[in-house]
Design an enzyme around this catalytic site. Structure first.
Site, PDB file in Angstrom:
ATOM      1  N   HIS A 278       0.838  -1.209   0.000  1.00  0.00           N
ATOM      2  CA  HIS A 278       0.000   0.000   0.000  1.00  0.00           C
ATOM      3  C   HIS A 278       0.869   1.254   0.000  1.00  0.00           C
ATOM      4  O   HIS A 278       0.638   2.186  -0.781  1.00  0.00           O
ATOM      5  CB  HIS A 278      -0.924  -0.025   1.229  1.00  0.00           C
ATOM      6  CG  HIS A 278      -1.693   1.240   1.426  1.00  0.00           C
ATOM      7  ND1 HIS A 278      -3.015   1.376   1.047  1.00  0.00           N
ATOM      8  CD2 HIS A 278      -1.336   2.441   1.967  1.00  0.00           C
ATOM      9  CE1 HIS A 278      -3.430   2.594   1.336  1.00  0.00           C
ATOM     10  NE2 HIS A 278      -2.434   3.262   1.899  1.00  0.00           N
ATOM     11  N   GLU A 279       1.877   1.294   0.881  1.00  0.00           N
ATOM     12  CA  GLU A 279       2.747   2.465   0.952  1.00  0.00           C
ATOM     13  C   GLU A 279       3.577   2.625  -0.315  1.00  0.00           C
ATOM     14  O   GLU A 279       3.846   3.751  -0.765  1.00  0.00           O
ATOM     15  CB  GLU A 279       3.674   2.363   2.176  1.00  0.00           C
ATOM     16  CG  GLU A 279       2.951   2.344   3.518  1.00  0.00           C
ATOM     17  CD  GLU A 279       2.027   3.533   3.711  1.00  0.00           C
ATOM     18  OE1 GLU A 279       2.321   4.625   3.184  1.00  0.00           O
ATOM     19  OE2 GLU A 279       0.978   3.383   4.371  1.00  0.00           O
ATOM     20  N   HIS A 282       1.912   4.588  -3.130  1.00  0.00           N
ATOM     21  CA  HIS A 282       2.012   6.046  -3.084  1.00  0.00           C
ATOM     22  C   HIS A 282       3.253   6.522  -3.836  1.00  0.00           C
ATOM     23  O   HIS A 282       3.237   7.578  -4.484  1.00  0.00           O
ATOM     24  CB  HIS A 282       2.046   6.535  -1.639  1.00  0.00           C
ATOM     25  CG  HIS A 282       0.755   6.329  -0.905  1.00  0.00           C
ATOM     26  ND1 HIS A 282      -0.448   6.816  -1.361  1.00  0.00           N
ATOM     27  CD2 HIS A 282       0.478   5.696   0.269  1.00  0.00           C
ATOM     28  CE1 HIS A 282      -1.416   6.488  -0.512  1.00  0.00           C
ATOM     29  NE2 HIS A 282      -0.875   5.805   0.480  1.00  0.00           N
ATOM     30  N   GLU A 358      -5.829   6.930  -1.489  1.00  0.00           N
ATOM     31  CA  GLU A 358      -5.743   5.770  -0.601  1.00  0.00           C
ATOM     32  C   GLU A 358      -6.484   4.566  -1.201  1.00  0.00           C
ATOM     33  O   GLU A 358      -6.043   3.423  -1.041  1.00  0.00           O
ATOM     34  CB  GLU A 358      -6.320   6.113   0.778  1.00  0.00           C
ATOM     35  CG  GLU A 358      -5.536   7.169   1.546  1.00  0.00           C
ATOM     36  CD  GLU A 358      -4.118   6.732   1.876  1.00  0.00           C
ATOM     37  OE1 GLU A 358      -3.867   5.510   1.952  1.00  0.00           O
ATOM     38  OE2 GLU A 358      -3.254   7.602   2.054  1.00  0.00           O
TER      39      GLU A 358
END
Length: 430
Positions: A278-279, A282, A358
């Site tokens: 997930h990170e 970004h 997100e």
């Protein structure tokens, strides 16, 4: 006039507070839509009765504190102006030094101290609430240390801003906001570059991930995403909180992926890999740089609006607020109040963009890991650890949530799982 403005200010704040108390405790419905009952997004399936009750209680009180604290700041600056304290601070500053820059620093020091002292009770209530509901594990001395660090960082930043702003105002009363924005661009980038290596370590200790086996798995994941990562950092948060978190910070060579040690302690490797994916999303989708561009655009708009509103307010209410001119340092509390109001007004838009990013990151992470069980278990544990509402009230979501609600995040994962299962069936049938 001054008395009337003060009375209206207090009345507006009280009515505002009563509205949000009624909304959060009596009107807003945070229950789960019936179609999600029994699903893995239903908190009743992974929280016990006591945890459900505590989550609802904590969320309502915490949300009320949020909605009360920002307008309290506006009211504080208003009364600093109405009572003439801004003029008193300027007088003390002029008596202390003949140098304009030093006078500005002294003025800002007094203003910062009064604001810090006035808002400290609300900060303490928030800290005490977190302790009561077993979110915070931080001692009072450690909490107070963080508050003082906040004070000095805010004071230093505010002193630089005030000195530059009022110097620019005296040079160009019509275009100071544009010149201020131009200077804010390198200043903001410089602060973002320093954040991971100078500012963050003032609060906590950061070090490379000690679990080398897990780090190797994370770096392999980064390599799949073509991310040139060499280290993952962990930070010791267990002595301060039971909440879980991971994030990307910094820009350029100082960018970092950071894991709280609470996350490492409470999640297994598969769940952590989902968080890391997930990170990484970004980084891959350049959300940090998009965020910087958006921040600079909003800063330009905000400074322009602040300049126009300040002109109008000083022209209409300057005498009551004891502000002789916009470029006088006594108008600084008015500038801070207007900027705070604009930030609050812009927060729904900022949160909307953040929730979209997100959601993109969640989609990227599940497509990379393809482990819905680990992903759903991660969100369930995040809900439990943070005493979060799975389905927050609408106004709370609009003004507070930079992430999708847990209902939306877990439901998206369940839909992905169903689509994947159907796809596998179709492939087998062929």
């Amino acid at each position: 006039m001054a008395r009337k403005i003060g009375l209206y200010g207090i009345l507006a704040y009280c009515l505002y507070g009563l509205f949000f108390y009624w909304y959060l405790f009596y009107f807003a419905d945070a229950s789960l839509p019936f179609e999600y009952e029994g699903s893995r997004a239903d908190p009743a399936t992974f929280l016990n009765g006591r945890e459900l009750m505590l989550s609802e209680e904590y969320s309502k009180i915490r949300n009320l504190l949020f909605f009360l604290s920002t307008p309290f700041e506006w009211l504080l600056y208003l009364f600093i102006l109405l009572f003439g304290l801004s003029g008193v601070f300027k007088k003390w500053a002029e008596q202390s030094s003949t140098y304009k820059f030093v006078q500005t620093i002294i003025y800002v020091a007094w203003l910062s101290f009064i604001a810090f002292a006035a808002t400290l009770p609300l900060s303490y209530i928030s800290y005490s609430l977190s302790k009561t509901y077993n979110i915070s594990t931080q001692s009072f001395s450690s909490w107070m240390k963080d508050e003082l660090i906040d004070f000095w960082i805010n004071f230093g930043t505010m002193a630089v801003i005030a000195a530059v702003l009022y110097w620019l105002m005296k040079k160009s009363l019509k275009r100071w906001w544009l010149y201020a924005w131009l200077l804010s661009v390198p200043f903001s980038l410089f602060i973002m570059f320093l954040q991971p290596v100078i500012i963050d370590p003032l609060y906590n200790d950061f070090y490379p991930l000690k679990n080398q086996e897990l780090e190797e798995k994370i770096l392999q994941l980064a390599d799949q995403a073509n991310i040139p990562a060499e280290h993952v950092f962990e930070v010791n948060m267990a002595e301060k909180t039971n909440a879980l978190n991971a994030y990307v910070t910094g820009i350029g060579s100082n960018s970092r992926i950071v894991l709280w040690d609470t996350t490492l302690n409470r999640l297994d490797d598969e769940q952590i890999l989902f968080i890391m994916a997930h990170e990484m999303a970004h980084y891959v989708e350049k959300h940090i740089y998009i965020g910087i561009a958006g921040y600079l655009l909003l800063t330009l708009i905000g400074l322009f609006l602040a300049a126009k509103i300040m002109e109008a307010v000083v022209a209409r209410f300057g005498r009551a607020l004891r502000i002789p001119a916009v470029h006088d340092i006594r108008s600084f509390p008015l500038f801070l109040m207007i900027i705070s109001m604009l930030l609050f007004a812009a927060s729904p838009f900022e949160n909307l963009v953040s929730r979209y990013q997100e959601t993109r990151a969640d989609t990227y992470a599940i497509e990379m890991t393809e482990n819905t069980d680990a992903a759903i278990a991660t969100f369930q544990e995040l809900t439990r650890a943070g005493r979060s509402q799975v389905n927050p009230p609408l106004l709370v979501k609009i003004f507070r949530y930079g992430h999708p609600s847990m209902l939306e995040r877990i439901s998206m994962l369940e839909e992905f799982e169903i689509e994947k299962r159907n796809q596998e069936k179709n492939e087998q049938s062929q």
